[in-house]
Design a protein around this motif. Structure first.
Motif, PDB file in Angstrom:
ATOM      1  N   ASN A  86       0.819  -1.215   0.000  1.00 62.93           N
ATOM      2  CA  ASN A  86       0.000   0.000   0.000  1.00 62.93           C
ATOM      3  C   ASN A  86       0.850   1.260   0.000  1.00 62.93           C
ATOM      4  OD1 ASN A  86      -2.289  -1.524   0.070  1.00 62.93           O
ATOM      5  ND2 ASN A  86      -2.859  -0.991   2.159  1.00 62.93           N
ATOM      6  N   VAL A  87       2.077   1.127   0.421  1.00 63.01           N
ATOM      7  CA  VAL A  87       2.949   2.297   0.524  1.00 63.01           C
ATOM      8  C   VAL A  87       4.133   2.188  -0.432  1.00 63.01           C
ATOM      9  CG1 VAL A  87       2.314   2.874   2.885  1.00 63.01           C
ATOM     10  CG2 VAL A  87       4.151   1.240   2.482  1.00 63.01           C
ATOM     11  N   GLN A  88       3.904   1.504  -1.562  1.00 60.54           N
ATOM     12  CA  GLN A  88       4.948   1.386  -2.583  1.00 60.54           C
ATOM     13  C   GLN A  88       5.353   2.786  -3.020  1.00 60.54           C
ATOM     14  OE1 GLN A  88       6.279  -1.574  -3.696  1.00 60.54           O
ATOM     15  NE2 GLN A  88       7.752  -0.288  -4.723  1.00 60.54           N
ATOM     16  N   ALA A  89       6.620   3.074  -2.974  1.00 59.28           N
ATOM     17  CA  ALA A  89       7.097   4.428  -3.274  1.00 59.28           C
ATOM     18  C   ALA A  89       6.871   4.794  -4.733  1.00 59.28           C
ATOM     19  CB  ALA A  89       8.577   4.538  -2.927  1.00 59.28           C
ATOM     20  N   GLY A  90       5.929   5.720  -4.973  1.00 57.87           N
ATOM     21  CA  GLY A  90       5.801   6.363  -6.264  1.00 57.87           C
ATOM     22  C   GLY A  90       5.055   5.669  -7.369  1.00 57.87           C
ATOM     23  N   TYR A  91       4.800   4.385  -7.284  1.00 59.10           N
ATOM     24  CA  TYR A  91       4.053   3.748  -8.369  1.00 59.10           C
ATOM     25  C   TYR A  91       3.088   2.716  -7.808  1.00 59.10           C
ATOM     26  CZ  TYR A  91       7.154  -0.361  -8.147  1.00 59.10           C
ATOM     27  OH  TYR A  91       7.835  -1.472  -7.739  1.00 59.10           O
ATOM     28  N   ASP A  92       2.073   2.414  -8.641  1.00 58.25           N
ATOM     29  CA  ASP A  92       1.006   1.514  -8.220  1.00 58.25           C
ATOM     30  C   ASP A  92       0.912   0.266  -9.076  1.00 58.25           C
ATOM     31  OD1 ASP A  92      -0.162   3.343  -6.191  1.00 58.25           O
ATOM     32  OD2 ASP A  92      -0.466   4.593  -7.957  1.00 58.25           O
ATOM     33  N   VAL A  93       1.382   0.357 -10.321  1.00 55.65           N
ATOM     34  CA  VAL A  93       1.316  -0.753 -11.264  1.00 55.65           C
ATOM     35  C   VAL A  93       2.667  -0.860 -11.956  1.00 55.65           C
ATOM     36  CG1 VAL A  93       0.207  -1.594 -13.399  1.00 55.65           C
ATOM     37  CG2 VAL A  93      -1.174  -0.450 -11.654  1.00 55.65           C
ATOM     38  N   GLU A  94       3.120  -2.098 -12.138  1.00 57.26           N
ATOM     39  CA  GLU A  94       4.354  -2.317 -12.899  1.00 57.26           C
ATOM     40  C   GLU A  94       4.009  -3.115 -14.144  1.00 57.26           C
ATOM     41  OE1 GLU A  94       8.995  -3.538 -12.201  1.00 57.26           O
ATOM     42  OE2 GLU A  94       7.500  -4.396 -10.856  1.00 57.26           O
ATOM     43  N   LEU A  95       4.469  -2.621 -15.300  1.00 57.67           N
ATOM     44  CA  LEU A  95       4.201  -3.302 -16.554  1.00 57.67           C
ATOM     45  C   LEU A  95       5.250  -4.383 -16.800  1.00 57.67           C
ATOM     46  CD1 LEU A  95       3.219  -0.251 -18.787  1.00 57.67           C
ATOM     47  CD2 LEU A  95       1.815  -1.598 -17.208  1.00 57.67           C
ATOM     48  N   ARG A  96       4.991  -5.219 -17.782  1.00 55.77           N
ATOM     49  CA  ARG A  96       5.903  -6.331 -18.078  1.00 55.77           C
ATOM     50  C   ARG A  96       7.307  -5.857 -18.412  1.00 55.77           C
ATOM     51  NH1 ARG A  96       1.765  -9.904 -21.742  1.00 55.77           N
ATOM     52  NH2 ARG A  96       0.397 -10.492 -20.034  1.00 55.77           N
ATOM     53  N   ASP A  97       7.417  -4.671 -19.040  1.00 53.73           N
ATOM     54  CA  ASP A  97       8.735  -4.146 -19.400  1.00 53.73           C
ATOM     55  C   ASP A  97       9.382  -3.353 -18.256  1.00 53.73           C
ATOM     56  OD1 ASP A  97       7.301  -1.791 -19.348  1.00 53.73           O
ATOM     57  OD2 ASP A  97       7.691  -1.247 -21.429  1.00 53.73           O
ATOM     58  N   ARG A  98       8.810  -3.490 -17.045  1.00 56.07           N
ATOM     59  CA  ARG A  98       9.296  -2.852 -15.810  1.00 56.07           C
ATOM     60  C   ARG A  98       8.944  -1.355 -15.731  1.00 56.07           C
ATOM     61  NH1 ARG A  98      11.089  -6.371 -12.210  1.00 56.07           N
ATOM     62  NH2 ARG A  98      12.800  -5.144 -11.457  1.00 56.07           N
ATOM     63  N   THR A  99       8.112  -0.861 -16.627  1.00 56.63           N
ATOM     64  CA  THR A  99       7.626   0.512 -16.544  1.00 56.63           C
ATOM     65  C   THR A  99       6.786   0.658 -15.284  1.00 56.63           C
ATOM     66  OG1 THR A  99       7.585   0.774 -18.951  1.00 56.63           O
ATOM     67  CG2 THR A  99       6.184   2.269 -17.672  1.00 56.63           C
ATOM     68  N   ARG A 100       7.095   1.684 -14.485  1.00 58.89           N
ATOM     69  CA  ARG A 100       6.360   1.935 -13.238  1.00 58.89           C
ATOM     70  C   ARG A 100       5.280   2.991 -13.509  1.00 58.89           C
ATOM     71  NH1 ARG A 100      11.283   4.078 -10.079  1.00 58.89           N
ATOM     72  NH2 ARG A 100      11.409   5.077 -12.102  1.00 58.89           N
ATOM     73  N   VAL A 101       4.047   2.654 -13.164  1.00 59.96           N
ATOM     74  CA  VAL A 101       2.896   3.521 -13.445  1.00 59.96           C
ATOM     75  C   VAL A 101       2.326   4.051 -12.136  1.00 59.96           C
ATOM     76  CG1 VAL A 101       0.645   3.691 -14.571  1.00 59.96           C
ATOM     77  CG2 VAL A 101       2.375   2.093 -15.471  1.00 59.96           C
ATOM     78  N   GLN A 102       2.260   5.381 -12.030  1.00 60.80           N
ATOM     79  CA  GLN A 102       1.608   6.033 -10.886  1.00 60.80           C
ATOM     80  C   GLN A 102       0.159   6.274 -11.282  1.00 60.80           C
ATOM     81  OE1 GLN A 102       2.814   7.357  -7.589  1.00 60.80           O
ATOM     82  NE2 GLN A 102       0.617   7.152  -7.538  1.00 60.80           N
ATOM     83  N   VAL A 103      -0.787   5.778 -10.483  1.00 64.22           N
ATOM     84  CA  VAL A 103      -2.214   5.870 -10.792  1.00 64.22           C
ATOM     85  C   VAL A 103      -2.885   6.794  -9.780  1.00 64.22           C
ATOM     86  CG1 VAL A 103      -4.366   4.571 -11.047  1.00 64.22           C
ATOM     87  CG2 VAL A 103      -2.189   3.528 -11.740  1.00 64.22           C
ATOM     88  N   LYS A 104      -3.665   7.734 -10.291  1.00 69.92           N
ATOM     89  CA  LYS A 104      -4.433   8.653  -9.436  1.00 69.92           C
ATOM     90  C   LYS A 104      -5.883   8.644  -9.900  1.00 69.92           C
ATOM     91  CE  LYS A 104      -0.845  10.360  -7.201  1.00 69.92           C
ATOM     92  NZ  LYS A 104      -0.652  10.196  -5.778  1.00 69.92           N
ATOM     93  N   ALA A 105      -6.801   8.808  -8.951  1.00 70.77           N
ATOM     94  CA  ALA A 105      -8.225   8.820  -9.283  1.00 70.77           C
ATOM     95  C   ALA A 105      -8.933   9.901  -8.499  1.00 70.77           C
ATOM     96  CB  ALA A 105      -8.847   7.468  -8.966  1.00 70.77           C
ATOM     97  N   LEU A 106      -9.960  10.453  -9.106  1.00 72.59           N
ATOM     98  CA  LEU A 106     -10.816  11.397  -8.400  1.00 72.59           C
ATOM     99  C   LEU A 106     -12.240  11.213  -8.877  1.00 72.59           C
ATOM    100  CD1 LEU A 106     -11.311  14.270 -10.355  1.00 72.59           C
ATOM    101  CD2 LEU A 106      -8.869  14.166 -10.045  1.00 72.59           C
ATOM    102  N   VAL A 107     -13.175  11.663  -8.047  1.00 68.96           N
ATOM    103  CA  VAL A 107     -14.600  11.538  -8.334  1.00 68.96           C
ATOM    104  C   VAL A 107     -15.216  12.921  -8.272  1.00 68.96           C
ATOM    105  CG1 VAL A 107     -16.797  10.519  -7.586  1.00 68.96           C
ATOM    106  CG2 VAL A 107     -14.657   9.247  -7.289  1.00 68.96           C
TER     107      VAL A 107
END
Length: 191
Positions: A86-107
């Motif tokens: 839950n506290v992974q530094a800076g990213y939320d999803v890792e792609l197969r090529d090791r790309t780190r994706v930061q995901v943000k959401a709002l309503v």
């Protein structure tokens, strides 16, 4: 037998402390047609949410707020894996090529159109995804872009050592920003 506020064909029982089960929710529908959620009483709908959240917890799938849900959608869409912490530094999803994706959401809420997306820490992600849900959560718009876009549009906060991004039309119209189609899964039919 249906109770007041409960549609015909839906039997729900929530029992606490019986045998080995602390809680149980039984649902069925007439035939194989799903029961419209709009027809389900609030307490039964809350019980359904509770038991779904409990099962996800048992499966070690974190899903406590809309941001977690968007991470699941993004991981599916981009064929990645959610970060395990839950506290992974800076990213939320890792792609197969090791790309780190930061995901943000709002309503969007009635009378309160929030535009602050959140904080982005430089050097901890390679790609950003921002998703904005309608106030009914029935629709979602999403965009993907690189850290350079964040740095161009966000405000630096020295105390956090991070950029705070605001979602604007100018940002979403930037040619470096690409729309991302996220599919909200329909609820499964009741058994």
């Amino acid at each position: 037998m249906s109770r007041p506020g409960q549609p015909e064909g839906l039997d729900s029982v929530v029992r606490l402390g019986e045998g080995d089960e602390t809680c149980r929710l039984n649902m069925r529908s007439v035939g194989r047609n799903p029961v419209p959620l709009a027809d389900v009483a609030d307490d039964y709908l809350a019980a359904l949410w509770f038991h779904a959240a409990a099962e996800l917890q048992r499966r070690r799938v974190k899903l406590w707020h809309i941001g977690d849900f968007v991470e699941i959608l993004v991981a599916r869409k981009l064929r990645g894996t959610r970060a395990t912490s839950n506290v992974q530094a800076g990213y939320d999803v890792e792609l197969r090529d090791r790309t780190r994706v930061q995901v943000k959401a709002l309503v969007n809420r009635p009378g309160n159109v929030r535009t602050s997306v959140g904080y982005f820490t430089p050097g901890t992600y390679d790609l950003a995804v921002v998703a904005r849900f309608s106030e009914t959560l029935g629709e979602v718009d999403a965009w993907t872009f690189g850290p350079d876009v964040v740095e161009d549009y966000a405000r630096w906060h020295e105390d956090r050592r991070a950029f705070r991004l605001t979602l604007t039309q100018k940002l979403t119209r930037d040619p470096r920003v690409q729309p991302l189609t996220l599919e909200i899964p329909a609820p499964p039919p009741a058994p």
